[in-house]
Design a protein around this motif. Structure first.
Motif, short mmCIF file in Angstrom:
data_model
loop_
_atom_site.label_atom_id
_atom_site.label_comp_id
_atom_site.label_asym_id
_atom_site.label_seq_id
_atom_site.Cartn_x
_atom_site.Cartn_y
_atom_site.Cartn_z
N ARG A 97 0.86 -1.19 0.00
CA ARG A 97 0.00 0.00 0.00
C ARG A 97 0.90 1.24 0.00
N PHE A 98 0.75 2.05 -1.05
CA PHE A 98 1.60 3.23 -1.22
C PHE A 98 0.72 4.47 -1.32
N PHE A 99 0.84 5.35 -0.35
CA PHE A 99 0.10 6.61 -0.38
C PHE A 99 1.03 7.71 -0.86
N VAL A 100 0.57 8.41 -1.90
CA VAL A 100 1.46 9.25 -2.70
C VAL A 100 1.03 10.71 -2.61
N PRO A 101 1.85 11.56 -1.98
CA PRO A 101 1.52 12.98 -1.84
C PRO A 101 1.85 13.78 -3.09
N ALA A 102 1.13 14.90 -3.23
CA ALA A 102 1.38 15.80 -4.35
C ALA A 102 2.42 16.85 -3.96
N ILE A 103 3.00 17.50 -4.96
CA ILE A 103 3.94 18.60 -4.75
C ILE A 103 3.38 19.87 -5.40
N ASP A 104 3.20 19.83 -6.72
CA ASP A 104 2.55 20.93 -7.43
C ASP A 104 1.98 20.40 -8.74
N ALA A 105 1.41 21.30 -9.54
CA ALA A 105 0.71 20.88 -10.75
C ALA A 105 1.60 20.17 -11.75
N SER A 106 2.88 20.47 -11.74
CA SER A 106 3.78 19.89 -12.74
C SER A 106 3.92 18.37 -12.58
N TYR A 107 3.54 17.83 -11.42
CA TYR A 107 3.68 16.39 -11.18
C TYR A 107 2.37 15.63 -11.33
N THR A 108 1.27 16.32 -11.58
CA THR A 108 -0.03 15.64 -11.58
C THR A 108 -0.10 14.53 -12.61
N ASP A 109 0.36 14.77 -13.83
CA ASP A 109 0.29 13.74 -14.87
C ASP A 109 1.08 12.49 -14.47
N ALA A 110 2.24 12.70 -13.88
CA ALA A 110 3.07 11.56 -13.45
C ALA A 110 2.37 10.77 -12.34
N MET A 111 1.71 11.48 -11.45
CA MET A 111 0.97 10.80 -10.38
C MET A 111 -0.17 9.97 -10.94
N LEU A 112 -0.91 10.54 -11.87
CA LEU A 112 -2.04 9.81 -12.46
C LEU A 112 -1.57 8.59 -13.25
N ALA A 113 -0.43 8.72 -13.91
CA ALA A 113 0.13 7.59 -14.66
C ALA A 113 0.55 6.47 -13.71
N LEU A 114 1.13 6.84 -12.58
CA LEU A 114 1.53 5.86 -11.57
C LEU A 114 0.32 5.10 -11.05
N TYR A 174 -0.64 1.01 -11.25
CA TYR A 174 -0.77 0.22 -10.03
C TYR A 174 -2.04 0.61 -9.28
N PRO A 175 -3.21 0.36 -9.88
CA PRO A 175 -4.47 0.84 -9.29
C PRO A 175 -4.83 0.20 -7.96
N GLU A 176 -4.29 -0.99 -7.69
CA GLU A 176 -4.61 -1.67 -6.44
C GLU A 176 -3.64 -1.35 -5.32
N GLN A 177 -2.54 -0.71 -5.66
CA GLN A 177 -1.50 -0.44 -4.66
C GLN A 177 -1.27 1.05 -4.39
N VAL A 178 -1.55 1.90 -5.35
CA VAL A 178 -1.20 3.32 -5.26
C VAL A 178 -2.44 4.17 -5.00
N PHE A 179 -2.35 5.02 -3.99
CA PHE A 179 -3.46 5.87 -3.58
C PHE A 179 -2.97 7.32 -3.51
N LEU A 180 -3.61 8.18 -4.28
CA LEU A 180 -3.09 9.53 -4.48
C LEU A 180 -3.68 10.55 -3.51
N MET A 181 -2.85 11.54 -3.19
CA MET A 181 -3.28 12.74 -2.48
C MET A 181 -3.22 13.91 -3.46
N MET A 182 -3.82 15.04 -3.06
CA MET A 182 -3.73 16.24 -3.87
C MET A 182 -3.50 17.43 -2.95
N GLY A 183 -2.54 18.28 -3.32
CA GLY A 183 -2.26 19.46 -2.51
C GLY A 183 -1.08 20.22 -3.09
N LEU A 184 -0.78 21.35 -2.46
CA LEU A 184 0.36 22.18 -2.85
C LEU A 184 1.38 22.18 -1.73
#
Length: 255
Positions: free
Chosen positions: A33-50, A54-64
């Motif tokens: 289980r991997f919880f993945v924090p955001a940094i800024d807008a420039s990383y959003t596409d990479a986060m979504l691709a990740l 790995y849809p069963e393992q990766v769980f995204l956050m959103m923030g600045l």
């Protein structure tokens, strides 16, 4: 044994050459289980691709991230607000205040922190706090915003016992990572006075690698070293700590 890395930047450029093998290596150690924090807008596409990989393992956050609060922070916050409205995230993070690198944007960091806490409350999400040389400033805002609808994780906790207890009083779990293995980390000297029910595990990969990897690129597989250290600190078996901290992460993130 299931382990949860509650804070890992697996989309970082540091993993561009071997991301899949890094994730497979971690999973082989029981970290699934991997919880993945955001940094800024420039990383959003990479986060979504990740997440897509790995849809069963990766769980995204959103923030600045506070170190990315600059002159254009209002535009960045518009991106965060839009993303939160568009789809599911598991936390608003990482957010907070960082006065280590630059104090020029303190007022903007404070404003961004307050706004993002309000969004977390709106969407009934936890917050994941980044705090560096800013405990007083962070606590001031948490005191303003405290309530049953304020909860989350104090990421990479490096404070004192008193600060740990205060963070917990605001419904925050303490995110414990590689620093607990450092000789000068200090938190290992009092952490056993904090019940395990208030602790979650993290790496903050690719940063803050634990001993014996200190100074090298961190990765989620190294969470095992944090687990082993907590086993010594608490005098509990690694399986117990893995189970309790993963349950704690489920309480925070809702899955």
């Amino acid at each position: 044994m299931i382990l949860t890395d509650t804070h890992t930047h697996l989309y970082s450029e540091a993993f561009d050459e071997d991301r899949d093998s890094v994730i497979q290596k971690a999973m082989a150690e029981g970290i699934t289980r991997f919880f993945v924090p955001a940094i800024d807008a420039s990383y959003t596409d990479a986060m979504l691709a990740l997440e897509k990989s790995y849809p069963e393992q990766v769980f995204l956050m959103m923030g600045l991230h506070p170190t990315h609060v600059k002159e254009n922070y209002k535009e960045e916050l518009q991106h965060v607000e839009r993303m939160l409205a568009e789809r599911m995230f598991y936390a608003v993070g990482e957010i907070g205040i960082d006065l280590y690198w630059d104090r020029r944007f303190l007022k903007q960091q404070q404003a961004a922190f307050r706004i993002q806490i309000d969004w977390a409350k709106k969407y009934k999400l936890p917050i994941v706090i980044h705090c560096r040389e800013a405990f007083d400033e962070i606590f001031e805002i948490l005191e303003e915003k405290k309530g049953a609808d304020l909860f989350g994780i104090f990421h990479c906790f490096t404070g004192t016992l008193e600060q740990a207890k205060r963070a917990i009083s605001y419904n925050m779990k303490l995110g414990i990572g590689g620093v607990v293995t450092f000789k000068n980390g200090k938190i290992d000297t009092f952490l056993n006075q904090i019940p395990l029910e208030h602790i979650v595990l993290e790496t903050d990969a690719p940063y803050l690698a634990p001993v014996p990897f200190r100074g090298k690129r961190n990765e989620s597989a190294h969470l095992v070293k944090v687990l082993e250290k907590l086993s010594v600190v608490y005098g509990r078996g690694v399986e117990d700590i893995a189970l309790i901290t993963t349950e704690n992460s489920k309480q925070v993130f809702g899955r």
